[in-house]
Design a protein around this motif. Structure first.
Motif, PDB file in Angstrom:
ATOM      1  N   ALA A  57       0.924  -1.203  -0.122  1.00 23.27           N
ATOM      2  CA  ALA A  57      -0.126   0.366  -0.195  1.00 23.27           C
ATOM      3  C   ALA A  57       1.010   1.536  -0.006  1.00 23.27           C
ATOM      4  N   ALA A  58       1.751   1.184   0.786  1.00 24.03           N
ATOM      5  CA  ALA A  58       2.349   2.153   0.896  1.00 24.03           C
ATOM      6  C   ALA A  58       3.345   3.174  -0.444  1.00 24.03           C
ATOM      7  N   HIS A  59       3.711   1.674  -1.642  1.00 21.24           N
ATOM      8  CA  HIS A  59       3.987   1.688  -2.709  1.00 21.24           C
ATOM      9  C   HIS A  59       3.175   1.910  -3.754  1.00 21.24           C
ATOM     10  N   VAL A  60       2.586   2.366  -3.443  1.00 19.82           N
ATOM     11  CA  VAL A  60       1.289   2.017  -4.593  1.00 19.82           C
ATOM     12  C   VAL A  60       1.411   3.333  -5.000  1.00 19.82           C
ATOM     13  N   PRO A  61       1.066   4.595  -4.786  1.00 24.69           N
ATOM     14  CA  PRO A  61       1.698   5.613  -5.299  1.00 24.69           C
ATOM     15  C   PRO A  61       2.423   5.714  -5.950  1.00 24.69           C
ATOM     16  N   GLU A  62       3.964   4.988  -6.831  1.00 22.84           N
ATOM     17  CA  GLU A  62       4.801   5.355  -6.705  1.00 22.84           C
ATOM     18  C   GLU A  62       4.991   3.554  -8.059  1.00 22.84           C
ATOM     19  N   ALA A  63       3.643   3.700  -8.532  1.00 21.64           N
ATOM     20  CA  ALA A  63       3.620   2.117  -9.493  1.00 21.64           C
ATOM     21  C   ALA A  63       3.142   2.966 -10.245  1.00 21.64           C
ATOM     22  N   ASN A  64       3.206   2.838 -11.796  1.00 14.95           N
ATOM     23  CA  ASN A  64       2.922   2.449 -12.734  1.00 14.95           C
ATOM     24  C   ASN A  64       2.176   1.106 -12.916  1.00 14.95           C
ATOM     25  N   VAL A  65       2.647   0.297 -13.022  1.00 15.93           N
ATOM     26  CA  VAL A  65       1.546  -1.419 -12.763  1.00 15.93           C
ATOM     27  C   VAL A  65       2.230  -2.277 -11.734  1.00 15.93           C
ATOM     28  N   LEU A  66       1.084  -2.458 -10.878  1.00 17.67           N
ATOM     29  CA  LEU A  66       1.554  -3.844 -10.403  1.00 17.67           C
ATOM     30  C   LEU A  66       1.762  -4.886 -10.436  1.00 17.67           C
ATOM     31  N   VAL A  67       2.494  -6.315 -10.146  1.00 19.48           N
ATOM     32  CA  VAL A  67       2.663  -7.324 -10.472  1.00 19.48           C
ATOM     33  C   VAL A  67       2.748  -7.998  -9.146  1.00 19.48           C
ATOM     34  N   PHE A  68       1.449  -9.081  -8.941  1.00 19.40           N
ATOM     35  CA  PHE A  68       0.895 -10.000  -7.727  1.00 19.40           C
ATOM     36  C   PHE A  68       1.890 -11.395  -8.650  1.00 19.40           C
ATOM     37  N   VAL A  69       2.773 -11.886  -8.329  1.00 20.90           N
ATOM     38  CA  VAL A  69       3.869 -13.073  -8.457  1.00 20.90           C
ATOM     39  C   VAL A  69       2.682 -14.133  -7.745  1.00 20.90           C
ATOM     40  N   THR A  70       2.433 -15.192  -8.104  1.00 22.34           N
ATOM     41  CA  THR A  70       1.856 -16.458  -6.943  1.00 22.34           C
ATOM     42  C   THR A  70       3.223 -17.378  -7.208  1.00 22.34           C
ATOM     43  N   ASP A  71       2.933 -18.344  -6.577  1.00 16.65           N
ATOM     44  CA  ASP A  71       4.410 -19.780  -7.509  1.00 16.65           C
ATOM     45  C   ASP A  71       2.943 -20.795  -7.760  1.00 16.65           C
ATOM     46  N   ALA A  72       3.039 -21.334  -8.926  1.00 12.94           N
ATOM     47  CA  ALA A  72       2.411 -22.480  -9.868  1.00 12.94           C
ATOM     48  C   ALA A  72       2.682 -23.152  -9.086  1.00 12.94           C
TER      49      ALA A  72
ATOM     50  N   ASP B   8      -1.887 -26.752  -4.695  1.00 17.68           N
ATOM     51  CA  ASP B   8      -2.446 -27.540  -4.191  1.00 17.68           C
ATOM     52  C   ASP B   8      -2.167 -27.528  -2.875  1.00 17.68           C
ATOM     53  N   ASP B   9      -1.812 -26.599  -2.199  1.00 14.09           N
ATOM     54  CA  ASP B   9      -1.655 -26.773  -1.224  1.00 14.09           C
ATOM     55  C   ASP B   9      -2.509 -25.260  -0.587  1.00 14.09           C
ATOM     56  N   PRO B  10      -3.934 -25.492   0.359  1.00 13.80           N
ATOM     57  CA  PRO B  10      -4.609 -25.216   0.905  1.00 13.80           C
ATOM     58  C   PRO B  10      -4.429 -23.516   1.514  1.00 13.80           C
ATOM     59  N   SER B  11      -3.581 -23.347   2.855  1.00 14.07           N
ATOM     60  CA  SER B  11      -2.559 -22.379   3.228  1.00 14.07           C
ATOM     61  C   SER B  11      -2.163 -21.375   2.245  1.00 14.07           C
ATOM     62  N   TYR B  12      -0.780 -22.122   0.885  1.00 19.94           N
ATOM     63  CA  TYR B  12      -0.224 -21.304   0.024  1.00 19.94           C
ATOM     64  C   TYR B  12      -1.922 -20.432  -0.822  1.00 19.94           C
ATOM     65  N   ARG B  13      -2.881 -21.144  -0.933  1.00 22.88           N
ATOM     66  CA  ARG B  13      -4.290 -20.516  -1.355  1.00 22.88           C
ATOM     67  C   ARG B  13      -4.133 -19.453  -0.794  1.00 22.88           C
ATOM     68  N   GLY B  14      -4.922 -19.569   0.561  1.00 25.92           N
ATOM     69  CA  GLY B  14      -5.636 -18.619   0.866  1.00 25.92           C
ATOM     70  C   GLY B  14      -4.881 -17.384   1.602  1.00 25.92           C
ATOM     71  N   MET B  15      -3.238 -17.550   1.790  1.00 33.27           N
ATOM     72  CA  MET B  15      -2.356 -16.463   1.776  1.00 33.27           C
ATOM     73  C   MET B  15      -2.860 -15.770   0.227  1.00 33.27           C
ATOM     74  N   SER B  16      -2.741 -16.562  -0.090  1.00 33.81           N
ATOM     75  CA  SER B  16      -1.764 -15.351  -1.959  1.00 33.81           C
ATOM     76  C   SER B  16      -3.022 -14.780  -2.092  1.00 33.81           C
ATOM     77  N   ALA B  17      -4.282 -15.072  -2.196  1.00 35.42           N
ATOM     78  CA  ALA B  17      -5.257 -15.040  -2.076  1.00 35.42           C
ATOM     79  C   ALA B  17      -6.225 -13.860  -1.373  1.00 35.42           C
ATOM     80  N   GLU B  18      -5.909 -13.676   0.329  1.00 29.09           N
ATOM     81  CA  GLU B  18      -5.928 -12.848   1.218  1.00 29.09           C
ATOM     82  C   GLU B  18      -4.907 -11.801   0.618  1.00 29.09           C
ATOM     83  N   ARG B  19      -3.650 -11.465   0.667  1.00 31.57           N
ATOM     84  CA  ARG B  19      -3.088 -10.498   0.145  1.00 31.57           C
ATOM     85  C   ARG B  19      -3.526  -9.920  -1.536  1.00 31.57           C
TER      86      ARG B  19
END
Length: 269
Positions: A143-158, A162-173
């Motif tokens: 959130a602090a860096h949004v004003p500096e961004a022209n584009v945001l790249v949200f990176v996940t591990d493909a 299959d890991d419910p915990s990882y899916r949940g954390m990624s989706a929450e973020r």
């Protein structure tokens, strides 16, 4: 043009004698010497000129829907382990071979020419790229860096869908990014990438999209079911939904693109 309209309005006012009347009224009110009218007139001209500029700025803001200018940086964000730092390294035109990376509690910030892509063979002009750490305690850095961004790249591990915990954390973020007030106000485009697509176990683009949309819908529904605050409105940000009450990334009010990437080569970057 809009500027022409305001120029005509200001010129009409300045030449209509209205300012002279203002000057004389002020002088009579304070009991001043009428010979000072020229000074008051000059001050009034300056005030009106400033007022015209301010009104023009407000109108432009309204015409543009209140949109604020975006920054110039590419900002990489996401939870830990997605491969943001390796992407940060390999985006450089002079990157060479991948190097080992380590979990960091500080942002990587650099300005460099990007690696050529199949669409653009020549190295780009220098671009600022910011790699934000994915540690949960530092989630507010995005959130602090949004004003500096022209584009945001949200990176996940493909390879971890299959890991419910990882899916949940990624989706929450991701939900936090998609509902960020500055992202919405500035219309910052978001690229969601399923990184490490070259590794065994990596999900397809279609699977990554459907999994994230399903998880985002669950978060959206859970927020809708929470108690309303004292004035009767929900106290939690929510995403708009498509038919059936599901969240569709491509149907959101900001530009969201889902893709795949791999840091071992220029493919997908």
């Amino acid at each position: 043009s809009t500027w022409g309209v305001f120029t005509a309005m200001s010129s009409s006012f300045l030449t209509s004698g209205a300012l002279g009347n203002v000057a004389r009224t002020v002088l009579r009110t304070v009991g001043g010497d009428p010979s000072a009218e020229a000074q008051v007139y000059g001050a009034a001209v300056a005030i009106v000129a400033v007022a015209v500029v301010l009104v023009f700025a407000v109108v432009l803001r309204v015409l543009r829907g209140g949109r604020r200018a975006r920054g110039a940086a590419i900002v990489l964000t996401g939870v830990m382990g997605g491969g943001k730092t390796q992407l940060f390294q390999m985006l450089r035109a002079d990157a060479g071979t991948p190097r080992p990376t380590f979990t960091s509690m500080a942002a990587n910030d650099g300005t460099f020419a990007l690696v050529p892509s199949p669409q653009f063979r020549e190295p780009s002009r220098p671009v600022r790229v910011v790699d934000l750490p994915g540690h949960p305690r530092l989630r507010d850095l995005t959130a602090a860096h949004v004003p500096e961004a022209n584009v945001l790249v949200f990176v996940t591990d493909a390879t971890r869908f299959d890991d419910p915990s990882y899916r949940g954390m990624s989706a929450e973020r991701l939900f936090q990014v998609l509902t960020d007030a500055n992202v919405l106000a500035m219309r910052v485009p978001i690229i969601v990438t399923a990184n490490k697509c070259d590794l065994p176990g990596a999900v397809s683009l279609e699977t990554a999209t459907s999994v994230l949309e399903r998880e985002l819908t669950l978060i959206n529904d859970s927020r809708a079911s929470r108690l309303a605050d004292t004035d009767g409105t929900t106290a939690f940000a929510r995403l708009p939904v498509a038919a059936g009450g599901v969240v569709k990334l491509r149907a959101l009010p900001i530009s969201v693109t889902v893709t795949t990437s791999a840091a071992v080569s220029a493919a997908g970057l």
